[in-house]
Design an enzyme around this catalytic site. Structure first.
Site, PDB file in Angstrom:
ATOM      1  N   GLY A 238       0.765  -1.238   0.000  1.00 48.02           N
ATOM      2  CA  GLY A 238       0.000   0.000   0.000  1.00 48.02           C
ATOM      3  C   GLY A 238       0.796   1.287   0.000  1.00 48.02           C
ATOM      4  N   PRO A 289       4.591  -5.059  -0.836  1.00 46.53           N
ATOM      5  CG  PRO A 289       6.772  -4.247  -1.025  1.00 46.53           C
ATOM      6  CD  PRO A 289       5.958  -5.365  -0.415  1.00 46.53           C
ATOM      7  N   GLY A 290       3.546  -3.464  -3.831  1.00 50.06           N
ATOM      8  CA  GLY A 290       3.454  -3.628  -5.276  1.00 50.06           C
ATOM      9  C   GLY A 290       3.821  -2.319  -5.953  1.00 50.06           C
ATOM     10  NE  ARG A 291      -0.375   2.508  -5.936  1.00 45.56           N
ATOM     11  CZ  ARG A 291      -1.382   2.451  -6.824  1.00 45.56           C
ATOM     12  NH1 ARG A 291      -1.263   3.045  -7.990  1.00 45.56           N
ATOM     13  NH2 ARG A 291      -2.498   1.830  -6.523  1.00 45.56           N
ATOM     14  NE  ARG A 327      -2.784   3.571 -11.378  1.00 42.93           N
ATOM     15  CZ  ARG A 327      -2.643   4.826 -10.997  1.00 42.93           C
ATOM     16  NH1 ARG A 327      -2.153   5.718 -11.819  1.00 42.93           N
ATOM     17  NH2 ARG A 327      -2.976   5.191  -9.781  1.00 42.93           N
ATOM     18  CE1 TYR A 331      -8.759   1.486  -9.425  1.00 41.13           C
ATOM     19  CE2 TYR A 331      -6.746   1.723 -10.708  1.00 41.13           C
ATOM     20  CZ  TYR A 331      -7.640   0.927 -10.031  1.00 41.13           C
ATOM     21  OH  TYR A 331      -7.413  -0.415  -9.966  1.00 41.13           O
ATOM     22  CB  CYS A 358     -15.328   4.902 -30.267  1.00 45.43           C
ATOM     23  SG  CYS A 358     -14.477   4.780 -31.824  1.00 45.43           S
ATOM     24  CD  GLU A 359     -15.644   3.187 -23.693  1.00 48.78           C
ATOM     25  OE1 GLU A 359     -15.797   3.765 -22.601  1.00 48.78           O
ATOM     26  OE2 GLU A 359     -15.687   1.983 -23.838  1.00 48.78           O
ATOM     27  CE1 TYR A 387      -1.943  -3.277  -8.847  1.00 45.12           C
ATOM     28  CE2 TYR A 387      -0.800  -1.344  -8.014  1.00 45.12           C
ATOM     29  CZ  TYR A 387      -1.278  -2.621  -7.829  1.00 45.12           C
ATOM     30  OH  TYR A 387      -1.070  -3.251  -6.633  1.00 45.12           O
TER      31      TYR A 387
HETATM   32  C1  LIG Z   1      -2.841  -5.330  -4.113  1.00 47.59           C
HETATM   33  C2  LIG Z   1      -2.328  -5.882  -2.851  1.00 47.59           C
HETATM   34  C3  LIG Z   1      -1.054  -5.536  -2.400  1.00 47.59           C
HETATM   35  C4  LIG Z   1      -0.197  -4.527  -3.094  1.00 47.59           C
HETATM   36  O1  LIG Z   1      -0.710  -3.228  -3.006  1.00 47.59           O
HETATM   37  P1  LIG Z   1       0.168  -1.977  -3.450  1.00 47.59           P
HETATM   38  O2  LIG Z   1      -0.674  -0.817  -3.154  1.00 47.59           O
HETATM   39  O3  LIG Z   1       0.455  -2.133  -4.894  1.00 47.59           O
HETATM   40  O4  LIG Z   1       1.408  -2.005  -2.631  1.00 47.59           O
HETATM   41  C5  LIG Z   1      -0.596  -6.157  -1.260  1.00 47.59           C
HETATM   42  N1  LIG Z   1      -1.336  -7.069  -0.583  1.00 47.59           N
HETATM   43  C6  LIG Z   1      -2.587  -7.415  -0.980  1.00 47.59           C
HETATM   44  C7  LIG Z   1      -3.351  -8.411  -0.211  1.00 47.59           C
HETATM   45  C8  LIG Z   1      -3.114  -6.832  -2.130  1.00 47.59           C
HETATM   46  O5  LIG Z   1      -4.354  -7.160  -2.512  1.00 47.59           O
END
Ligand SMILES: *Cc1c(COP(=O)(O)O)cnc(C)c1O
Length: 434
Positions: A238, A289-291, A327, A331, A358-359, A387
């Site tokens: 997150g 962590p992803g993002r 995105r 969002y 076309c949107e 993402y």
């Molecule tokens: C999507 C997700 C993440 C990663 O979230 P980021 O905001 O990209 O860091 C981590 N844990 C769970 C369970 C998720 O669904």
């Protein structure tokens, strides 16, 4: 911080001129910086010094197998959400045994695949899922390692579609029912209670909600350790990134210039706030962590098709579209848009930057001020590493974009642009229409 900057008039990723990448591989193309990903990984790991950390990159943010291999080489494990993602980890030659499997609807086949590959743990979202895990593990004659996802009911102060830790969304089990859920789990013969998990949302740019959630769940984690001998606490992902000033935020000076009260969250500040709360637990700490790991490490390159001047409104029509980067449409997210060739002598242009689909939702930016550019010139959408490609589609029968990885002065295609033949390969006309 990241490795995208102008060298002279030309935007570079590390030592590579991005116009050269566009010339070789066309547009739209995603370009990723290996050094930026490595820096993100290292800063986060260092920020958590003092804890026994297992960093599980949330691969749904960007699951290209080259990106996975890069993180695996750095020492990361993975947070995966499907059988397909598990198979990507295997193809990347990376480690499933230190990875975790999340998601509210794991199928029996996916559970079986994960057990056969000795997944580190399942992150369980509901009581029916406990029964299913127990059933599949029993059939295989193994014990399924699990952690239950706790919904700590904190407000992450982020976009509604990416808030996951409030009591009114579908994720996890509320803290007040969590003890009963563990009690129920402990009765299943084929489950092994291994940890506890939480994840409150995405794109958090302040540390407060993380602190609040950890403070709520930590006492429960300590109870579970005493009662069931759990060994880990996963605090989820997150951590947010900078979208508005994306290019400038590549430099340390930008961060130094932000007033302390409004400085976006850094991995150092995240660690400083959380390590003292987590260390006394004596548990292994998992992070997902992803993002944060990939967001600022990628850009989407696009070419200008037309500059359409309208009555009181200009439209910059580019060859990337909402299918490539959804995105903004999904969002209402902001992506900074910069020219690959900077020319300070040109006037500013105020325009809506749009794709060819076309949107009316196929709009990347409204009334955006940027350097005037014309047909054939190249642009970069900043902060597109997370993402971006991962959420792309073929809407309007547009091919999935190409992906390129840069490391220093080297760069390589890590995913070729999809061909029309690949798009229609699975389709056929049934006999009754012939
Ligand atoms: C999507 C997700 C993440 C990663 O979230 P980021 O905001 O990209 O860091 C981590 N844990 C769970 C369970 C998720 O669904």
């Amino acid at each position: 911080m990241h490795h995208f900057r102008y060298t002279g008039p030309n935007l570079h990723c590390e030592s590579v001129d991005l116009a050269e990448v566009a010339r070789l591989y066309g547009t739209p193309t995603y370009v990723y910086s290996a050094a930026t990903m490595a820096d993100n990984y290292t800063r986060l790991a260092l920020g958590l010094t003092g804890l026994d950390v297992q960093l599980c990159y949330a691969m749904k943010a960007n699951s290209n197998i080259a990106v996975l291999r890069h993180f695996a080489n750095l020492g990361a494990a993975f947070d995966l959400v499907s059988g397909g993602e598990l198979r990507r980890v295997l193809v990347a030659g990376a480690d499933v045994k230190r990875s975790v499997f999340a998601g509210v609807g794991k199928t029996e086949a996916e559970i079986k695949l994960a057990l056969e590959n000795e997944i580190f743990s399942f992150h369980v979202e509901s009581e029916p899922e406990l029964a299913r895990l127990n059933h599949v593990a029993g059939k295989l004659g193994v014990k399924a390692p699990i952690a239950i996802r706790i919904n700590p009911d904190v407000d992450a102060h982020t976009h509604a579609k990416i808030t996951t830790g409030k009591s009114d969304n579908k994720f996890g089990i509320p803290l007040k029912f969590a003890a009963a859920a563990y009690e129920a789990a402990s009765k299943y013969p084929n489950l092994q209670l291994k940890g506890v998990q939480m994840h409150i949302g995405s794109q958090l740019t302040e540390v407060g909600p993380f602190v609040e959630a950890v403070e709520k769940v930590a006492p429960f984690a300590a109870e579970l350790k005493a009662k069931y001998g759990i060994t880990y606490f996963s605090i989820g992902g997150g951590i947010g990134i900078v979208y508005k000033d994306a290019l400038a935020s590549g430099a340390a000076a930008w961060w130094d210039a932000q007033p302390a009260g409004s400085r976006p969250l850094t991995p150092e500040a995240y660690g400083a706030a959380l390590v003292p709360l987590l260390k006394p637990l004596g548990l292994k700490i998992l992070l997902e962590p992803g993002r944060f790991m990939v967001g600022n490490a990628g850009v989407l390159l696009a070419r200008v098709e037309h500059l359409k001047r309208g009555a009181g409104k200009n439209f910059l029509i580019v060859d990337a579209a909402m299918n490539d980067l959804v995105r903004p449409a999904m969002y209402e997210s902001y992506h900074e848009i910069v020219p690959l060739q900077r020319d300070t002598s040109r006037r500013a242009l105020v325009a809506d930057v749009v794709g060819p689909i076309c949107e009316s939702g196929d709009c990347f930016a409204k009334d955006r001020s940027l350097q005037e550019v014309g047909e054939g010139e190249l642009l970069a959408f900043m902060s597109a590493g997370a993402y971006g490609y991962a959420m792309a589609s073929r809407y309007n029968t547009r091919s999935m974009a190409a992906e390129v990885l840069v490391k220093g002065s080297a760069f390589e295609l890590i995913n070729a642009r999809e061909s029309f033949e690949q798009i229609v390969a699975g389709e056929k006309i049934p006999a009754f229409l012939k």
